[in-house]
Design a protein around this motif. Structure first.
Motif, short mmCIF file in Angstrom:
data_model
loop_
_atom_site.label_atom_id
_atom_site.label_comp_id
_atom_site.label_asym_id
_atom_site.label_seq_id
_atom_site.Cartn_x
_atom_site.Cartn_y
_atom_site.Cartn_z
N GLY A 133 11.19 -0.63 -0.42
CA GLY A 133 11.65 0.54 0.33
C GLY A 133 10.95 0.84 1.65
N CYS A 134 10.61 -0.18 2.42
CA CYS A 134 10.05 0.11 3.75
C CYS A 134 11.10 0.89 4.53
CB CYS A 134 9.69 -1.19 4.47
SG CYS A 134 8.51 -2.17 3.52
N LYS A 135 10.64 1.90 5.25
CA LYS A 135 11.57 2.88 5.81
C LYS A 135 12.50 2.32 6.88
CE LYS A 135 9.89 6.79 3.86
NZ LYS A 135 9.26 6.22 2.66
N SER A 150 4.90 -8.01 2.21
CA SER A 150 4.61 -6.66 2.68
C SER A 150 3.20 -6.26 2.27
CB SER A 150 5.63 -5.70 2.07
OG SER A 150 5.54 -5.74 0.67
N GLY A 151 2.51 -7.13 1.53
CA GLY A 151 1.10 -6.86 1.26
C GLY A 151 0.74 -6.65 -0.20
N LEU A 152 1.26 -7.47 -1.11
CA LEU A 152 0.90 -7.35 -2.52
C LEU A 152 -0.45 -8.05 -2.73
CD1 LEU A 152 4.27 -7.91 -4.42
CD2 LEU A 152 3.51 -6.03 -2.96
N ALA A 153 -1.52 -7.24 -2.65
CA ALA A 153 -2.88 -7.81 -2.62
C ALA A 153 -3.19 -8.74 -3.81
CB ALA A 153 -3.89 -6.68 -2.51
N PRO A 154 -2.89 -8.35 -5.06
CA PRO A 154 -3.25 -9.26 -6.16
C PRO A 154 -2.54 -10.60 -6.06
CG PRO A 154 -2.59 -7.08 -7.00
CD PRO A 154 -2.26 -7.10 -5.54
N ILE A 187 1.66 -11.65 7.02
CA ILE A 187 1.57 -10.31 6.44
C ILE A 187 2.39 -9.36 7.30
CG2 ILE A 187 0.00 -8.42 5.81
CD1 ILE A 187 -0.62 -10.98 4.25
N SER A 188 3.32 -8.64 6.67
CA SER A 188 4.07 -7.61 7.40
C SER A 188 3.17 -6.40 7.51
CB SER A 188 5.35 -7.26 6.64
OG SER A 188 6.20 -8.37 6.62
N LEU A 189 2.49 -6.30 8.63
CA LEU A 189 1.48 -5.24 8.77
C LEU A 189 2.13 -3.94 9.30
CD1 LEU A 189 -1.62 -5.00 8.36
CD2 LEU A 189 -1.82 -5.27 10.84
N HIS A 190 2.66 -4.03 10.49
CA HIS A 190 3.45 -2.95 11.11
C HIS A 190 2.71 -1.64 11.33
CE1 HIS A 190 6.31 -5.94 10.23
NE2 HIS A 190 6.79 -5.48 9.11
N GLY A 191 1.48 -1.56 10.86
CA GLY A 191 0.66 -0.37 11.11
C GLY A 191 -0.78 -0.80 10.93
N ALA A 192 -1.66 -0.42 11.86
CA ALA A 192 -3.05 -0.89 11.77
C ALA A 192 -3.98 0.18 11.21
CB ALA A 192 -3.52 -1.33 13.15
N THR A 193 -3.42 1.35 10.91
CA THR A 193 -4.20 2.39 10.22
C THR A 193 -3.40 2.79 8.98
OG1 THR A 193 -3.08 4.14 11.45
CG2 THR A 193 -5.16 3.32 12.38
N ASP A 194 -4.11 3.29 7.96
CA ASP A 194 -3.42 3.70 6.73
C ASP A 194 -2.41 4.81 7.02
OD1 ASP A 194 -4.35 2.01 4.68
OD2 ASP A 194 -6.28 3.03 4.71
N MET A 236 5.61 2.22 5.23
CA MET A 236 5.61 1.24 4.13
C MET A 236 4.95 1.85 2.88
SD MET A 236 4.62 -2.23 6.25
CE MET A 236 5.12 -3.36 4.94
N PRO A 237 5.79 2.30 1.92
CA PRO A 237 5.23 2.91 0.72
C PRO A 237 4.23 2.00 -0.03
CG PRO A 237 7.61 3.23 0.81
CD PRO A 237 7.25 2.33 1.95
N VAL A 238 4.37 0.69 0.11
CA VAL A 238 3.48 -0.24 -0.58
C VAL A 238 2.02 -0.01 -0.16
CG1 VAL A 238 3.69 -2.12 1.13
CG2 VAL A 238 3.17 -2.69 -1.25
N ASN A 239 1.82 0.59 1.04
CA ASN A 239 0.46 0.81 1.51
C ASN A 239 -0.29 1.85 0.67
OD1 ASN A 239 -1.42 0.01 3.73
ND2 ASN A 239 -1.49 2.23 3.99
#
Ligand code: SAH
Ligand code: SF4
Length: 386
Positions: free
Chosen positions: A124-126, A232-236, A252-259, A266-269
């Protein structure tokens, strides 16, 4: 989805042991693989050098699904988008992109295929069309592999001369068994980006098996270094990927460099915030010794201000990563927009000034809904209106 196992989800070893159990000689397994991955046939009956009794037995035990083309956009020698129907009527997309030095591989690459891994997406990335209708299911191993075969089958049917080996520089698919004569055909696709619909690392096991088969000399014959997995960043799962024997490229789909910015789009963050994501990436980078690519879509007023440059540059330096800047592709029904070219170029220049290797991608196929999930979304909407 079929109940029986699909023939294209089997490895050479599995096929051999099945053929042994049936008292079939090993060369029959090689012949079968050649029909599947060199000639890319769409039916059991086309496998003319296999005895009919064996074909019937195979038909009885395994399914052999091929993708059905429902819609295609784009013209030859430009970016082309394929919408496929699966056996349960679900729709997925693949995008064929002709050689370009600015993409993931080297300039000598012939064609890149962008492959889907799920029907819909749960993340669900916006800004993304793929997640708008939610997640339906994972693709099976054969459905991932079939995207390559179906595009090549379509391409060969367009121009039958392409069935024959061309120049020496063509990528060729070796025969499955070194004891048999080598049959080779030019492989149209020699570069894969796993960036279609879905989150690849959420369908981990099927994806790994599909890529293993697409890489194997008896299968797709595509180099692992020519396969880029985007997440999108599934760390495990990134850590798990670091332990795989094959040397895939990782984006890595980063799209933002701060939380703050990243969590907004990106809700995954929220599940794997930047410190967790970057430490998983560091682990991957150190273990594999391979350069990671950070994908950064530029979205007007969201992540394109110059104050994102510093944290982005810090991340890129820490991970020894390059940054791919991609102007946002507008999506029907979503309010996000791509920034002006001036803004895009200023952002790119500021990154380069910070000593980051960065490219600003002129998005190919903007006009044909090339961003993931868009053609499917449009077709689903039209289906509902019928
Ligand atoms: N789920 C994986 C892979 C599929 S998405 C991932 O997120 O990485 C492939 C890429 O397309 C991602 O970088 C994604 O953020 C990007 N993307 C999605 N919608 C887009 C749009 N409208 N314009 C440009 N890029 C988009
Ligand atoms: Fe899913 Fe990737 Fe789209 Fe996010 S960007 S919704 S993870 S496909």
């Amino acid at each position: 989805m079929s109940v029986s196992i699909d023939i294209k989800s089997l490895t050479f070893e599995e096929l051999l042991s099945q053929f042994q159990a049936w008292d079939q000689p090993a060369y029959r397994a090689s012949q079968l693989l050649e029909w599947l991955y060199v000639h890319r046939v769409a039916s059991w009956d086309a496998m003319s050098n296999l005895p009919k009794a064996l074909r019937d037995r195979l038909r009885h035990h395994y399914s052999h699904h091929v993708l059905e083309l429902v819609r295609k956009q784009g013209s030859r020698d430009t970016t082309q988008k394929f919408l496929w129907k699966l056996s349960d009527q679900s729709l997925i997309e693949s995008v064929l992109i002709p050689a370009s030095p600015a993409l993931y591989g080297e300039p000598s690459d012939r064609h890149t295929l962008c492959v889907s891994t799920q029907v819909g997406c749960a993340y669900g990335c916006k800004f993304c069309a793929s997640g708008l209708d939610g997640w339906k299911r994972n693709l099976g191993v054969e459905e991932i592999i079939e995207q390559v075969m179906a595009v090549e089958r379509w391409h060969a049917a367009e121009d039958p001369t392409r069935q024959n080996p061309q120049s020496k520089s063509d990528t060729t698919v070796p025969h499955a068994d070194s004891s048999s004569p080598h049959a080779t055909l030019p492989r149209l696709i020699n570069n894969l980006v796993i960036m279609g619909m879905g989150e690849p690392l959420a369908n981990y096991d099927n994806l790994m098996r599909a890529l293993e088969i697409l890489n194997a000399p008896w299968g797709g014959g595509i180099g692992a270094r020519k396969m880029t997995i985007s997440t999108s960043g599934l760390a495990p799962q990134i850590r798990k990927l670091a332990d795989e024997p094959l040397q895939f490229r990782l984006a890595i789909s980063l799209h933002g460099a701060t939380d703050e910015v990243r969590s907004r789009i990106m809700p995954v963050n929220r599940k794997y915030p930047l410190h967790e994501l970057t430490s998983a990436c560091e682990f991957y980078q150190i273990k594999k010794g391979r350069m990671i690519t950070l994908e950064y879509i530029l979205i007007a007023g969201v992540n394109d201000s110059l104050d994102q440059v510093k944290p982005l540059a810090e991340l890129a330096h820490r991970l020894n990563a390059k940054v791919n800047l991609i102007p946002y592709n507008n999506v029907d029904g979503l309010d996000w927009e791509r920034p002006s070219e001036d803004v895009q170029e200023r952002f790119a220049a500021a990154l380069v000034n910070s000593k980051v290797t960065a490219t600003l991608r002129r998005e190919k196929g903007h006009d044909i809904d090339a961003a993931c999930g868009q053609l499917r979304l449009k077709t689903e909407k039209e289906r509902r209106q019928e």
